[in-house]
Write a protein that holds these residues in place. Structure first.
Motif, PDB file in Angstrom:
ATOM      1  N   ALA A  34     -24.215 -30.632 -54.407  1.00 38.90           N
ATOM      2  CA  ALA A  34     -24.778 -30.394 -55.745  1.00 38.90           C
ATOM      3  C   ALA A  34     -24.017 -31.185 -56.807  1.00 38.90           C
ATOM      4  O   ALA A  34     -24.618 -31.794 -57.706  1.00 38.90           O
ATOM      5  CB  ALA A  34     -24.754 -28.909 -56.067  1.00 38.90           C
ATOM      6  N   GLU A  35     -22.699 -31.192 -56.703  1.00 47.92           N
ATOM      7  CA  GLU A  35     -21.881 -31.931 -57.675  1.00 47.92           C
ATOM      8  C   GLU A  35     -22.133 -33.432 -57.566  1.00 47.92           C
ATOM      9  O   GLU A  35     -22.250 -34.129 -58.571  1.00 47.92           O
ATOM     10  CB  GLU A  35     -20.399 -31.638 -57.438  1.00 47.92           C
ATOM     11  N   GLU A  47     -19.845 -40.090 -52.456  1.00 46.66           N
ATOM     12  CA  GLU A  47     -19.507 -38.669 -52.328  1.00 46.66           C
ATOM     13  C   GLU A  47     -20.688 -37.886 -51.764  1.00 46.66           C
ATOM     14  O   GLU A  47     -20.518 -36.997 -50.938  1.00 46.66           O
ATOM     15  CB  GLU A  47     -19.090 -38.073 -53.686  1.00 46.66           C
ATOM     16  N   TYR A  48     -21.881 -38.234 -52.229  1.00 43.29           N
ATOM     17  CA  TYR A  48     -23.082 -37.553 -51.754  1.00 43.29           C
ATOM     18  C   TYR A  48     -23.265 -37.796 -50.254  1.00 43.29           C
ATOM     19  O   TYR A  48     -23.493 -36.859 -49.494  1.00 43.29           O
ATOM     20  CB  TYR A  48     -24.318 -38.038 -52.527  1.00 43.29           C
ATOM     21  N   HIS A  49     -23.149 -39.037 -49.827  1.00 44.70           N
ATOM     22  CA  HIS A  49     -23.346 -39.365 -48.410  1.00 44.70           C
ATOM     23  C   HIS A  49     -22.270 -38.735 -47.525  1.00 44.70           C
ATOM     24  O   HIS A  49     -22.562 -38.262 -46.431  1.00 44.70           O
ATOM     25  CB  HIS A  49     -23.407 -40.888 -48.222  1.00 44.70           C
ATOM     26  N   ALA A  50     -21.042 -38.698 -48.021  1.00 39.05           N
ATOM     27  CA  ALA A  50     -19.955 -38.060 -47.268  1.00 39.05           C
ATOM     28  C   ALA A  50     -20.201 -36.559 -47.131  1.00 39.05           C
ATOM     29  O   ALA A  50     -20.012 -35.983 -46.056  1.00 39.05           O
ATOM     30  CB  ALA A  50     -18.616 -38.314 -47.950  1.00 39.05           C
ATOM     31  N   ALA A  51     -20.647 -35.924 -48.207  1.00 42.53           N
ATOM     32  CA  ALA A  51     -20.919 -34.484 -48.168  1.00 42.53           C
ATOM     33  C   ALA A  51     -22.087 -34.178 -47.243  1.00 42.53           C
ATOM     34  O   ALA A  51     -22.067 -33.189 -46.507  1.00 42.53           O
ATOM     35  CB  ALA A  51     -21.194 -33.956 -49.576  1.00 42.53           C
ATOM     36  N   ARG A  52     -23.113 -35.022 -47.261  1.00 42.57           N
ATOM     37  CA  ARG A  52     -24.266 -34.823 -46.363  1.00 42.57           C
ATOM     38  C   ARG A  52     -23.840 -34.977 -44.897  1.00 42.57           C
ATOM     39  O   ARG A  52     -24.318 -34.252 -44.029  1.00 42.57           O
ATOM     40  CB  ARG A  52     -25.379 -35.814 -46.691  1.00 42.57           C
ATOM     41  N   GLU A  53     -22.943 -35.917 -44.644  1.00 39.90           N
ATOM     42  CA  GLU A  53     -22.441 -36.101 -43.284  1.00 39.90           C
ATOM     43  C   GLU A  53     -21.651 -34.875 -42.838  1.00 39.90           C
ATOM     44  O   GLU A  53     -21.804 -34.387 -41.721  1.00 39.90           O
ATOM     45  CB  GLU A  53     -21.567 -37.354 -43.214  1.00 39.90           C
ATOM     46  N   GLN A  54     -20.803 -34.352 -43.725  1.00 37.44           N
ATOM     47  CA  GLN A  54     -20.058 -33.124 -43.434  1.00 37.44           C
ATOM     48  C   GLN A  54     -21.009 -31.968 -43.165  1.00 37.44           C
ATOM     49  O   GLN A  54     -20.779 -31.163 -42.264  1.00 37.44           O
ATOM     50  CB  GLN A  54     -19.153 -32.746 -44.606  1.00 37.44           C
TER      51      GLN A  54
END
Length: 158
Positions: A34-35, A47-54
């Motif tokens: 969300a952030e 950051e978005y792609h890393a969070a989606r991968e996590q």
């Protein structure tokens, strides 16, 4: 459906990890997504792609654990008859008859196995060679270095 043997400790560890993933990690990852979305263009947002991968890893692990728990056959060694035979869940000490080296292993389920702390899978060559034996018996175990003969020194139901 095939059942997989697991000790009560192994089941408890998986349940604890599942709780951590669902109640701590999943909400943290959702907040990070969300952030990252608030920062604008998603195509170039690392950051978005890393969070989606996590998130993908987390959800995959949740599904994996839920599947394992659903197919688990929890075997409590304390509820079994203590007749001295090597079965799933026992701690066994063996001695190499050639080198006189002693090793102690606990026979556990596949997901609990950790050779560094002397927990071996019930499906490992060592465990398969020991199952059904009694204290004082000899066991021939096929290893990558060839056949090794061990004596069962002790069997503990702990």
């Amino acid at each position: 459906m095939q059942r997989y043997p697991m000790t009560p400790e192994g089941k408890e560890a998986l349940e604890k990890e599942l709780h951590q993933l669902k109640s701590v990690d999943r909400p943290r990852i959702t907040a990070a997504i969300a952030e990252a979305r608030e920062h604008g263009d998603l195509k170039e947002n690392a950051e978005y792609h890393a969070a989606r991968e996590q998130q993908g890893f987390c959800e995959g692990r949740i599904q994996d654990i839920e599947g394992k728990l659903g197919a688990a056959q929890v075997i409590d060694i304390n509820e079994l008859e203590h007749n001295g035979r090597i079965v799933f869940g026992v701690t066994v000490t063996i001695e190499n008859l050639d080198t006189e080296e002693r090793k102690t292993y606990k026979i556990v389920g596949d997901d609990e196995a950790d050779f560094k702390i002397n927990k071996i899978s019930v499906n490992s060559p060592i465990a398969r060679g020991l199952l059904g034996k009694y204290e004082g018996d000899d066991a021939k175990i096929v290893t990558p270095q060839g056949e090794v003969e061990y004596e069962v020194v002790s069997v503990e139901y702990i």
